[in-house]
Write a protein that holds these residues in place. Structure first.
Motif, mmCIF file in Angstrom:
data_model
loop_
_atom_site.group_PDB
_atom_site.id
_atom_site.type_symbol
_atom_site.label_atom_id
_atom_site.label_comp_id
_atom_site.label_asym_id
_atom_site.label_seq_id
_atom_site.Cartn_x
_atom_site.Cartn_y
_atom_site.Cartn_z
ATOM 1 N N UNK A 79 6.280 -40.339 -38.391
ATOM 2 C CA UNK A 79 6.403 -40.091 -39.831
ATOM 3 C C UNK A 79 6.127 -38.622 -40.143
ATOM 4 N N UNK A 80 5.061 -38.061 -39.544
ATOM 5 C CA UNK A 80 4.721 -36.664 -39.777
ATOM 6 C C UNK A 80 5.772 -35.729 -39.197
ATOM 7 N N UNK A 81 6.193 -36.003 -37.969
ATOM 8 C CA UNK A 81 7.222 -35.159 -37.344
ATOM 9 C C UNK A 81 8.510 -35.195 -38.150
ATOM 10 N N UNK A 82 8.852 -36.381 -38.623
ATOM 11 C CA UNK A 82 10.082 -36.507 -39.397
ATOM 12 C C UNK A 82 10.068 -35.661 -40.658
ATOM 13 N N UNK A 83 8.958 -35.659 -41.387
ATOM 14 C CA UNK A 83 8.906 -34.875 -42.616
ATOM 15 C C UNK A 83 8.885 -33.381 -42.328
ATOM 16 N N UNK A 84 8.248 -32.975 -41.233
ATOM 17 C CA UNK A 84 8.314 -31.565 -40.851
ATOM 18 C C UNK A 84 9.753 -31.156 -40.577
ATOM 19 N N UNK A 85 10.466 -32.008 -39.849
ATOM 20 C CA UNK A 85 11.859 -31.694 -39.523
ATOM 21 C C UNK A 85 12.743 -31.702 -40.780
ATOM 22 N N UNK A 86 12.424 -32.577 -41.712
ATOM 23 C CA UNK A 86 13.226 -32.618 -42.951
ATOM 24 C C UNK A 86 13.102 -31.299 -43.699
#
Length: 553
Positions: free
Chosen positions: A464-471
């Motif tokens: 979840x955290x990695x995904x939002x950073x990538x977004x």
């Protein structure tokens, strides 16, 4: 002739010079006077004409007589008057007598109004008598009864053609269609088949005459009767009713295609083409799932073929009806995430078709499918809470959401782009709201793809955290690309600036509070560095682009 220079006598009126239209300027088309508008007669003027009262009385008398005969048949059945065979014979004799009197009156021009009314009444009586002999008393097999009814209506329309009376032709089909439910005692599949016989009987007339009221009078009753029969039965597995509904659709489409090929703007044929599939689709609602899907999909395929074969308004109406049938087949066959994904995929396909063949109705259909699929995705399959909150979603749910998000992204990009190519949507600089809304949906879909993919690769809160950073990082990187590519393209430049604003808003309103630890640090550092690089690079490109303009030619 007076001599030149002679003074005219007192009171002499000089002739007016002729009106000369001014010559148009060079390159301008000539201006012709507008034609005088055609004045239509009002209802009061029509009724006030000589002979209007007699015609009105004759037709009202024929309608009342026909209704009286129908009521007499019903009353004779209820009270047991005579026997079944005498009733049929009396009805046939009365109908033949009315037709014979009409033929005799038609020889006198003054009696032709009454002749039309008597002939139409007699033909309707013979038709209704045939229905009674077939359905009530079973003297005739259904196939034979249909053949006799068809022959009676064909004969009546042949007489109307011979007399060149559209009013007689319309009266024949309306008299047969309106009173038939009283004989069959309600709406049944048998009634639909008899009404289809009336519609088929009009085929030769439709090919040779443009009698629009007759076409409506023959084409609308089978569709209404089929829908009413389906709702009256309201039970699955009624193949007789389904066959009647399919027959109504096939006959309606077939006759509409024949008529529109000869008269592309015929309003009656266009109306029947648009409504012909309705009984079939209504009947499919009461069938088991596999049969309902087969019926709706078959209707969609047939109508799609008609859409390809016809041009103009007729082809567009067939295409719209095909999309409605395809939508019903889709929502019947699929459920859950599969239904949402298929609807969005169909929206994308229709959008691509609209771009390829340049058809506005296909673009409208793609928008309609996208709206329904998007609402389903927003409410169940890919809700905003899936991005805003971390939950332990299953792998299957994440995979479905990833597919739906990807389709949302594709449709959000394809729809406005195709609309702009077709001239239905202006540039982003002139019509901002649609582009902003489409951009919001595209960001929503892109964020969903990145986040669900991250959760599939890194299950748990880490994903979840990695995904939002990538977004956030991907938004800023995409904004840099758009700004660089948009030095000389205002649309790309506007989209890039909007994307920068979206990334900054997400950083402040979401990432600052939802993320923690290194994820928060990473997203701010990466986004900040990219924005710094974008600003520096963009400033240099702008200066380089402006330098040749300053030097001049």
């Amino acid at each position: 002739m007076g001599q030149v220079g002679q003074t005219p006598p007192p009171g002499y009126a000089w002739p007016s010079p002729p009106m000369v239209q001014p010559m148009p300027a060079m390159g301008q088309p000539p201006r012709w006077p507008a034609p005088a508008p055609v004045r239509r007669e009002s209802l009061g003027e029509k009724l006030g004409k000589e002979g209007a009262g007699s015609r009105l009385l004759a037709w009202i008398g024929g309608a009342v007589t026909l209704l009286g005969i129908v009521l007499l048949l019903v009353l004779a059945i209820q009270r047991g008057w005579l026997g079944p065979l005498p009733r049929v014979l009396v009805g046939a004799g009365f109908g033949l007598a009315l037709v014979a009197v009409g033929l005799r009156l038609h020889r006198d021009p003054a009696g032709r109004t009454g002749a039309f009314a008597l002939a139409a009444t007699g033909i309707a009586v013979l038709y209704l008598d045939t229905i009674a002999a077939t359905t009530l008393y079973e003297y005739l097999p259904v196939v034979v009864g249909l053949g006799v009814a068809l022959a009676i209506v064909v004969g009546g329309l042949r007489l109307a053609t011979h007399w060149d009376s559209a009013l007689l032709g319309t009266a024949v089909v309306l008299g047969c269609a309106v009173c038939a439910p009283l004989i069959t005692q309600g709406f049944t599949p048998t009634l639909v088949t008899f009404l289809l016989a009336v519609q088929l009987a009009t085929t030769p007339v439709q090919l040779g005459k443009e009698w629009t009221p007759m076409v409506w009078g023959a084409g609308i009753p089978p569709l209404l009767a089929s829908a009413a029969s389906t709702f009256a039965l309201a039970k699955p597995g009624s193949w007789t009713n389904t066959a009647a509904a399919v027959g109504a659709g096939v006959v309606g489409v077939g006759l509409a295609v024949l008529a529109t090929r000869r008269r592309p703007a015929d309003p009656a044929a266009l109306t029947l083409l648009a409504l012909a599939a309705a009984p079939t689709l209504i009947a499919a609602l009461f069938l088991p799932k596999s049969q309902a899907v087969l019926l709706a999909a078959g209707a969609a395929v047939v109508l799609l073929g008609v859409c390809v074969a016809l041009r103009g308004t007729a082809g567009q109406l067939a295409g719209i009806a095909a999309m409605v049938a395809a939508f019903q087949a889709t929502v019947t066959q699929f459920d859950g995430t599969a239904r949402t994904a298929v609807l969005l995929a169909e929206a994308l396909l229709l959008t691509l078709v609209a771009w390829r063949v340049r058809k506005d109705f296909a673009l409208a259909g793609g928008l309609a499918f996208a709206v329904v699929g998007g609402l389903l995705a927003w409410s169940t399959d890919f809700p905003p809470t899936m991005i805003a909150e971390f939950r332990p979603w299953t792998s299957g749910r994440l995979a479905g959401a990833c597919l739906v998000a990807a389709l949302i992204l594709a449709v959000s990009v394809a729809l406005p782009w195709t609309a702009a190519r077709l001239g239905k949507l202006g540039a982003p600089g002139t019509t901002m709201p649609p582009w902003v809304f489409a951009g919001f949906l595209a960001l929503y879909g892109a964020a969903g793809v990145v986040l669900t993919a991250s959760l599939l690769v890194f299950p748990g809160r880490t994903g979840f955290l990695v995904g939002h950073v990538l977004i956030t990082v991907s938004w800023t990187a995409a904004a840099l690309v758009l700004l660089v590519r948009g030095i000389n393209v205002p649309a790309l430049r506007i989209i890039g600036l909007v994307l920068v604003g979206a990334a900054v808003v997400k950083l402040i309103l979401f990432d600052l509070s939802a993320l923690d630890g290194m994820a928060r640090v990473a997203v701010f550092l990466c986004a900040g560095l990219i924005l710094l690089a974008a600003g520096t690079r963009y400033a240099r490109l702008v200066a380089a682009a402006a330098r040749p303009q300053e030097q001049g030619p």
